[in-house]
Each structure stands twice: as structure tokens, then as C-alpha cells.
Write a protein that holds these residues in place. Sequence first.
Motif, PDB file in Angstrom:
ATOM      1  N   ALA A  18     -25.925   2.430   7.491  1.00 52.16           N
ATOM      2  CA  ALA A  18     -24.333   1.394   7.893  1.00 52.16           C
ATOM      3  C   ALA A  18     -24.444   1.704   6.430  1.00 52.16           C
ATOM      4  O   ALA A  18     -23.332   1.949   7.111  1.00 52.16           O
ATOM      5  N   GLU A  19     -24.719   0.968   5.609  1.00 52.03           N
ATOM      6  CA  GLU A  19     -23.202   1.126   4.309  1.00 52.03           C
ATOM      7  C   GLU A  19     -22.990   2.737   3.850  1.00 52.03           C
ATOM      8  O   GLU A  19     -21.314   2.545   3.868  1.00 52.03           O
ATOM      9  N   GLN A  20     -24.043   2.995   4.482  1.00 55.19           N
ATOM     10  CA  GLN A  20     -23.190   5.203   3.843  1.00 55.19           C
ATOM     11  C   GLN A  20     -22.577   5.049   4.642  1.00 55.19           C
ATOM     12  O   GLN A  20     -21.574   5.926   4.349  1.00 55.19           O
ATOM     13  N   GLN A  21     -22.824   5.148   5.821  1.00 56.55           N
ATOM     14  CA  GLN A  21     -21.961   5.890   7.441  1.00 56.55           C
ATOM     15  C   GLN A  21     -20.544   5.228   7.040  1.00 56.55           C
ATOM     16  O   GLN A  21     -19.888   6.413   7.166  1.00 56.55           O
ATOM     17  N   ALA A  22     -20.406   4.077   6.593  1.00 53.33           N
ATOM     18  CA  ALA A  22     -19.163   3.982   6.818  1.00 53.33           C
ATOM     19  C   ALA A  22     -18.257   3.660   5.370  1.00 53.33           C
ATOM     20  O   ALA A  22     -17.296   4.278   5.732  1.00 53.33           O
ATOM     21  N   ALA A  23     -19.290   3.713   4.709  1.00 47.03           N
ATOM     22  CA  ALA A  23     -18.543   4.322   3.232  1.00 47.03           C
ATOM     23  C   ALA A  23     -18.411   5.911   3.722  1.00 47.03           C
ATOM     24  O   ALA A  23     -16.785   6.154   3.159  1.00 47.03           O
ATOM     25  N   PHE A  24     -18.642   6.819   4.229  1.00 43.00           N
ATOM     26  CA  PHE A  24     -18.689   8.478   4.491  1.00 43.00           C
ATOM     27  C   PHE A  24     -17.220   8.162   5.277  1.00 43.00           C
ATOM     28  O   PHE A  24     -16.760   9.261   4.850  1.00 43.00           O
ATOM     29  N   ILE A  25     -17.263   7.948   6.580  1.00 43.34           N
ATOM     30  CA  ILE A  25     -16.377   7.652   7.106  1.00 43.34           C
ATOM     31  C   ILE A  25     -14.824   7.132   6.898  1.00 43.34           C
ATOM     32  O   ILE A  25     -13.461   8.128   6.823  1.00 43.34           O
ATOM     33  N   ASP A  26     -15.186   5.918   5.984  1.00 42.75           N
ATOM     34  CA  ASP A  26     -13.686   5.542   5.049  1.00 42.75           C
ATOM     35  C   ASP A  26     -13.448   6.628   4.066  1.00 42.75           C
ATOM     36  O   ASP A  26     -12.039   6.829   4.343  1.00 42.75           O
ATOM     37  N   LEU A  27     -14.429   7.685   3.486  1.00 42.89           N
ATOM     38  CA  LEU A  27     -13.988   8.357   2.451  1.00 42.89           C
ATOM     39  C   LEU A  27     -12.983  10.156   3.131  1.00 42.89           C
ATOM     40  O   LEU A  27     -12.227   9.693   2.535  1.00 42.89           O
ATOM     41  N   LEU A  28     -13.258  10.442   4.297  1.00 39.80           N
ATOM     42  CA  LEU A  28     -13.067  11.512   5.115  1.00 39.80           C
ATOM     43  C   LEU A  28     -11.686  10.557   5.300  1.00 39.80           C
ATOM     44  O   LEU A  28     -10.889  11.420   5.989  1.00 39.80           O
ATOM     45  N   ARG A  29     -11.726   9.522   5.933  1.00 36.90           N
ATOM     46  CA  ARG A  29      -9.883   8.955   6.690  1.00 36.90           C
ATOM     47  C   ARG A  29      -9.384   9.122   6.124  1.00 36.90           C
ATOM     48  O   ARG A  29      -8.093   9.047   5.787  1.00 36.90           O
ATOM     49  N   ARG A  30      -9.467   8.388   3.884  1.00 41.21           N
ATOM     50  CA  ARG A  30      -8.961   8.714   3.225  1.00 41.21           C
ATOM     51  C   ARG A  30      -7.658  10.065   2.449  1.00 41.21           C
ATOM     52  O   ARG A  30      -6.953  10.100   1.910  1.00 41.21           O
ATOM     53  N   LEU A  31      -8.683  11.144   2.878  1.00 37.75           N
ATOM     54  CA  LEU A  31      -8.302  12.498   2.827  1.00 37.75           C
ATOM     55  C   LEU A  31      -6.768  13.410   3.364  1.00 37.75           C
ATOM     56  O   LEU A  31      -6.790  13.054   4.236  1.00 37.75           O
ATOM     57  N   ASP A  32      -5.786  13.917   2.353  1.00 41.68           N
ATOM     58  CA  ASP A  32      -4.942  14.648   3.266  1.00 41.68           C
ATOM     59  C   ASP A  32      -5.168  16.235   2.982  1.00 41.68           C
ATOM     60  O   ASP A  32      -6.309  16.461   3.153  1.00 41.68           O
TER      61      ASP A  32
END
Length: 288
Positions: A18-32
Motif C-alpha cells: 500500500a505504501e509503494q502504491q501510494a508513492a507511485f501514484i504521487d510520483l505520477l501526479r507530480r510529472l509534467d
Amino acid sequence: MTDTSWLGPAIDVRPLLAEQQAAFIDLLRRLDNGEWARPTICPGWSVKDVAAHVLGDHIGRLSMHRDGYHVLHPQDGEAFPGFLDRINDEWVTAARRISPPMLIELLSAMGNQIVEFWQTVDLDTLGGPVRWAGPEPVPYWLDVAREYTEYWTHHQQICDATGRTGLTGPHYLGPVLDTFLRALPHTLRDVTAPEGTTVQVNVTGPSGGVWTCTHGSDRWRLRPRAHQQPTVNLYLDVDTAWRLCTRGITPAQAVERTHIDGDRQLATAALQIVSIIWSPPKPEAWEF
């Protein structure tokens, strides 16, 4: 009862999913927009393609192992690595029509279902093979650990492509390396050596550890840390270790970054380790 003790002690990575999944989605949301299009170490794949590949993995896992839906199989004469490469490329090509916002939405939904699915699985039950660990059925604890390492690896590939650090602390990377090194017995399977021959891999740094692989009466096995002098000691840092296991660097490059104390030919054999599905030229059998 099937003996899988050669793989070493079981690990449970499910608390990290769950932690890795949340971090992955957060990473993608920060991409321009520019970052989505950047090339990655995966030949021909952009950052967006790698993210789409993860979505395909999620959908395939849920469809096959949760829902029992099996429709894709190798063609006649098609080796499994080639089959996997083909269906991955077909998926990524089709997914290029998905917008980044929609891709994030789909990854969020499917990733959360993956986290839930793995909580329902008995980790001690035998499943299919994890092919980089050998052809035999293995317990599900290795299967879910393999999945975690793939999520983590693709996360890091996107971070590398966009100049970010990623999940490189011991909390995340330690279990990744512990999983990757379970490939050692299979890596050494063609090495003929006297019983008791020992390869010890020392991964230095906070996320590292020591893995000992010994030739027994029937096969190579992961064992507790050797008390006697190993036949060969290898010392490599965590960055070298994970990149080698995922072919981010070649074995030849890893040799240049590894301190070897002992039998150099045996060390070279151990550094052929790969913890993903890979299609290298078939080497000659190693003999000592």
C-alpha cells in the motif's frame, strides 16, 4: 511436501504494497507533460509507457489469479521470455491512446485492488514458478515479493528518467534486494563444484546484507551466513546490486564495480544473476 528450503527463509512484503502504491501514484501526479514523454532505460519506452506497462501487469494479475481468466498463451515454438516481450509490447502500444490523467486514475484503482488481492493469498501455498528463481513451483511469498520488486523497479526507472531519487531507503530497497538475491541458486545451477563450495554476496550500505549460497549434495542452496571462509566473497554496493539484477547494468559493468576476494571465475558466474524475465544468449556450462 515440496522442498523449497533452497530459496532461504520466507519474507512477507505485503505491508509495503500500500505504501509503494501510494508513492507511485504521487510520483505520477507530480510529472509534467515533458516528463511523461522522457525516454527510460527500457528500450523504446517512455515514462508513460513504463506506467502503462505497470497497469497491464495489474490487470493481468487480477484477471488470471483473482478471476481465473486465462486467454493468452505462447504461440507454437515461442519461448516464454519472447511471449512475454510480445504481449508487453502489444499492451504498451495499445495503451498509448490513454491520456496521463486517465492512466493515473486506472493505476490508482487497479493498484488498490492489487494490494487487496495479495492480502487474501496464503503465502505458504505453492503457486507457479518464479522463472528467474527456477522452473519449480514456489510458495506465494516469493511470487508477491517478485511483484513488489517489479513495481519498485519501474518506479525507480521513472525516477531515473525524471531526475528524482525514489524509494532508495532501507525500508523499501532492503526487501527488494532480499528478493533479488533469491535468484542466486538458479544463477549457479550450471556450475559444477565440490560440495561445500560457497559464494557469499555482500551488498554494502544501509539497505544491503549478506547472502550465502552453498553447493549441497543435490543443488545450490541459500544458507545462513558462512562461518568458514567462503570460496569467494563479492562486495558490491546497493546501486550496483539492484541495477545488475534488473539489467540496468551488464555483468561486465558489475565486475568493474565489485570487489572480489577468492575464486574469480566463480564470482563471474554469480554476477550473471538476473531477477527479471530475461533472454540472454545461452552460456556454456560453468565447471570448477
